[in-house]
Design an enzyme around this catalytic site. Structure first.
Site, short mmCIF file in Angstrom:
data_model
loop_
_atom_site.label_atom_id
_atom_site.label_comp_id
_atom_site.label_asym_id
_atom_site.label_seq_id
_atom_site.Cartn_x
_atom_site.Cartn_y
_atom_site.Cartn_z
N ARG A 45 0.77 -1.20 0.17
CA ARG A 45 0.00 0.01 0.01
C ARG A 45 0.87 1.15 0.11
O ARG A 45 2.04 1.41 0.53
CB ARG A 45 -0.85 0.09 1.18
CG ARG A 45 -1.86 1.07 1.19
CD ARG A 45 -2.81 1.00 2.61
NE ARG A 45 -1.91 1.78 3.70
CZ ARG A 45 -2.90 2.54 4.51
NH1 ARG A 45 -3.91 2.27 4.70
NH2 ARG A 45 -2.28 3.33 5.61
N ASP A 66 -5.11 4.05 0.06
CA ASP A 66 -6.22 4.23 0.93
C ASP A 66 -6.84 5.64 1.13
O ASP A 66 -5.70 6.39 1.34
CB ASP A 66 -6.01 3.89 2.21
CG ASP A 66 -7.21 3.75 3.33
OD1 ASP A 66 -8.22 4.15 2.99
OD2 ASP A 66 -7.01 3.06 4.49
N GLU A 68 -14.08 -1.48 6.04
CA GLU A 68 -13.49 -1.72 7.32
C GLU A 68 -14.21 -1.25 8.56
O GLU A 68 -13.92 -1.58 9.85
CB GLU A 68 -12.08 -1.20 7.56
CG GLU A 68 -12.04 0.47 7.35
CD GLU A 68 -10.57 0.88 7.30
OE1 GLU A 68 -9.82 0.33 6.57
OE2 GLU A 68 -10.23 1.89 8.04
N ARG A 72 -13.54 -5.32 2.97
CA ARG A 72 -12.52 -4.85 3.73
C ARG A 72 -12.68 -5.40 5.37
O ARG A 72 -12.23 -4.56 6.26
CB ARG A 72 -12.29 -3.42 3.71
CG ARG A 72 -11.60 -3.10 2.46
CD ARG A 72 -10.11 -3.41 2.73
NE ARG A 72 -9.46 -2.45 3.69
CZ ARG A 72 -8.52 -2.84 4.36
NH1 ARG A 72 -7.86 -4.01 4.18
NH2 ARG A 72 -7.93 -1.92 5.19
C1 GCO Z 1 -6.34 0.51 7.27
C2 GCO Z 1 -7.33 1.53 8.00
C3 GCO Z 1 -6.61 1.67 9.52
C4 GCO Z 1 -7.50 2.57 10.27
C5 GCO Z 1 -7.47 2.18 11.46
C6 GCO Z 1 -8.40 3.07 12.50
O1 GCO Z 1 -6.49 0.51 6.07
O2 GCO Z 1 -5.60 -0.18 7.65
O3 GCO Z 1 -7.74 2.58 7.39
O4 GCO Z 1 -5.50 2.45 9.27
O5 GCO Z 1 -7.33 3.73 9.91
O6 GCO Z 1 -7.63 0.81 11.64
O7 GCO Z 1 -8.45 2.44 13.65
MG MG Z 2 -8.34 1.71 5.60
#
Ligand code: GCO
Ligand code: MG
Length: 409
Positions: A147, A217, A269, A290
Site C-alpha cells: 500500500r 487508501d 473496514e 474490507r
Molecule cells: C487501514 C485502516 C486503518 C484505520 C484504523 C483505525 O486501512 O488499515 O484505514 O489504518 O485507520 O484501523 O483504527
Molecule cells: Mg483503510
C-alpha cells in the site's frame, strides 16, 4: 461442557487491546479480540457488565446459537461496540472448539484451500525519496504487494504517512491513535490530494515496474464524483485497489464512482454487519470486502459475508491494522485460508511489545501469511506480561478543512 467464566482484559503493549478470555468447566480457554480503537473501554464494559454474566453455564460448542442469542437478544442491534463484543465471544468459542477438536480453526471451516495468503504492507513517505526507501524496505522484508501513501503538498499532516525522521519512522507501519486525552488534529484538501496522488503512482510505477501490486487508501475523504475522478486518474497505474474512496454510508454514491472508473474498489473496514454490504455486493459496486473479524461480529459472519460475496465474484481484503489484535488477525487468517474467494490480506505488523504479550503461531513467509497449525486460533495472551502494560487513554485523530470545519478522518 459449560462456560465457567468470561473475563475481559485490557492491555496496552504499545497500543490498547481488549481481549475476552472464556474458560470452560473442562479447563479449556478461548480468546477473542474486542479492540475498538479509541473507544476500547466502552466494549470492555459491554462485555464485562452485559455479556459475561449471560455466558456462564452456556454450552461453548453452540456458536451459532450464542451468536444469535447475543445479536437478536440485545434488541439494540449492530453498531461497532455491540458487534466488537459479539466478535470476541464468537472468536473465543471457535478457539475453544478448535482446542477441543485438536485442530486449527481453518480445518473446522473446511480446511486449507491455499498454501498461504498474499499480504500487503504499508509503505509511506513524506517525500518521494523516503517513500521509495519504504517500498524497498517492504520488498526486502518479503512483501509481494504494498500500500502506498504519501504526503501531499498543501496538507500539513496526513493519514497513513510515517515521518521517517521520528523514532517510530524506522518501523514499518504507523500507529494512528495517539496517547493522550484529546485527539490530534490533521488537515485536508481534496483538490490538492487528487492532483498529487496520481503523480506519486506514476513515479512508483516508473521505479518499481508494472508488476508489483499497488494499493492506496483514500480513507473515506472524497465525494463520489471526486472519488470517480481519482479512480480514473489512477487507471494508467493499474492499481490492485483504491480503498474507502468515499464514505460508504451513502451506498448509491458508489454507483457514480463505478460509472466512471475501472479502478477496483475496496470498502468495509468500518462496517459491522453482513447487511452493511448487502447493496454494495448485490449491485457489484465493490471488488473487495474490507471487513475484519473483530469489528464484524467474529468468524461466523465473516464467513457468511464471503459466501454471499462469492456469488458476485467479489473477494476478501480483510482489515489487518495494528488495532486488530493478534487474536483478531489470526481469526481472519483462518477464514482467508479456507474460503474460495480470498483476495489479499492487510498486514500492518504489530510492534515487538505486542508480539511478546500475544504469543503466536501465525507466520509471514515469502510474502504469504498462514495462521499456523496450533489447535484453535493459535494465539495466547501472556497475562503476567500484559499486566505490565495498563490501559492508556488514546484517540484517533480528527480532520479539519482549512476553513476550520470538520471533515471525515
Ligand atoms: C487501514 C485502516 C486503518 C484505520 C484504523 C483505525 O486501512 O488499515 O484505514 O489504518 O485507520 O484501523 O483504527
Ligand atoms: Mg483503510
Amino acid at each position: 461442557m459449560k462456560i465457567l467464566s468470561a473475563e475481559v482484559m485490557v492491555t496496552s503493549p504499545d497500543r490498547n487491546f481488549v481481549t475476552l478470555k472464556v474458560i470452560t468447566d473442562d479447563g479449556v480457554t478461548g480468546l477473542g479480540d474486542a479492540t475498538l480503537n479509541g473507544r476500547e473501554l466502552a466494549v470492555a464494559s459491554y462485555l464485562r457488565d452485559h455479556i459475561a454474566p449471560l455466558l456462564i453455564g452456556r454450552n461453548p460448542h453452540q456458536i451459532e446459537d450464542t451468536w444469535q442469542y447475543l445479536y437478536r437478544g440485545a434488541y439494540w442491534r449492530r453498531g461497532p461496540v455491540t458487534m466488537a463484543a459479539i466478535a470476541a465471544v464468537d472468536m473465543a468459542l471457535w478457539d475453544i472448539k478448535g482446542k477441543v477438536a485438536g485442530l486449527p480453526v481453518y480445518q473446522l471451516l473446511g480446511g486449507a484451500y491455499r498454501v498461504g495468503m498474499l499480504a500487503y504492507g504499508h509503505a509511506s513517505g513524506t517525500t518521494y525519496a523516503s517513500l521509495s526507501e519504504s517500498i524497498h524496505a517492504h520488498l526486502e522484508r518479503g512483501f509481494l504487494a504494498v500500500r502506498v501513501q504519501s504526503s501531499v503538498p498543501g496538507i500539513r499532516k496526513l493519514y497513513g504517512v510515517v515521518n521517517h525522521s521520528e523514532p517510530s519512522g524506522v518501523r514499518f507501519g504507523y500507529e494512528p491513535a495517539d496517547r493522550g486525552t484529546r485527539p490530534v488534529e490533521e488537515d485536508w484538501d481534496s483538490a490538492a490530494y487528487i492532483r498529487y496522488v496520481p503523480k506519486v503512482f506514476e513515479q512508483v510505477r516508473q521505479e518499481f515496474g508494472a508488476e508489483l501490486p499497488l494499493l492506496h487508501d483514500a480513507h473515506h475523504r472524497l465525494t463520489p464524483i471526486e472519488a470517480a475522478k481519482l479512480g480514473q486518474r489512477l487507471e494508467p497505474y493499474d492499481m490492485f485497489w483504491l480503498e474507502d474512496c468515499t464514505p460508504a454510508e451513502n451506498q448509491q454514491g458508489l454507483r457514480l464512482v463505478r460509472q466512471h472508473t475501472i479502478t477496483p474498489l475496496a470498502i468495509g473496514e468500518v462496517f459491522n454487519a453482513v447487511w452493511d454490504f448487502q447493496q454494495l455486493i448485490s449491485e457489484q459496486l465493490i471488488d473487495y470486502v474490507r471487513a475484519s473479524a473483530t469489528h464484524f461480529g467474529g468468524i461466523t459472519p465473516l464467513r457468511k459475508v464471503m459466501d454471499f460475496a462469492a456469488l458476485y465474484q467479489i473477494r476478501s481484503g480483510f482489515h489487518g491494522p495494528t488495532d486488530v489484535s493478534p487474536v483478531g488477525l489470526a481469526a481472519q487468517l483462518h477464514v482467508g485460508l479456507a474460503i474460495h474467494n480470498f483476495g489479499i490480506q492487510e498486514y500492518m505488523e504489530h510492534s515487538d511489545a505486542t508480539n511478546t504479550v500475544f504469543r503466536q503461531n501465525m507466520t509471514f513467509r515469502n510474502g504469504l501469511m498462514h495462521p499456523g497449525e496450533a489447535p484453535g486460533l493459535g494465539v495466547e495472551l501472556d497475562e503476567e506480561l500484559a499486566a505490565n502494560f495498563p490501559y492508556q487513554a488514546a484517540y484517533l485523530p480528527v480532520t479539519r478543512l482549512h476553513d476550520g470545519s470538520m471533515h471525515d478522518w
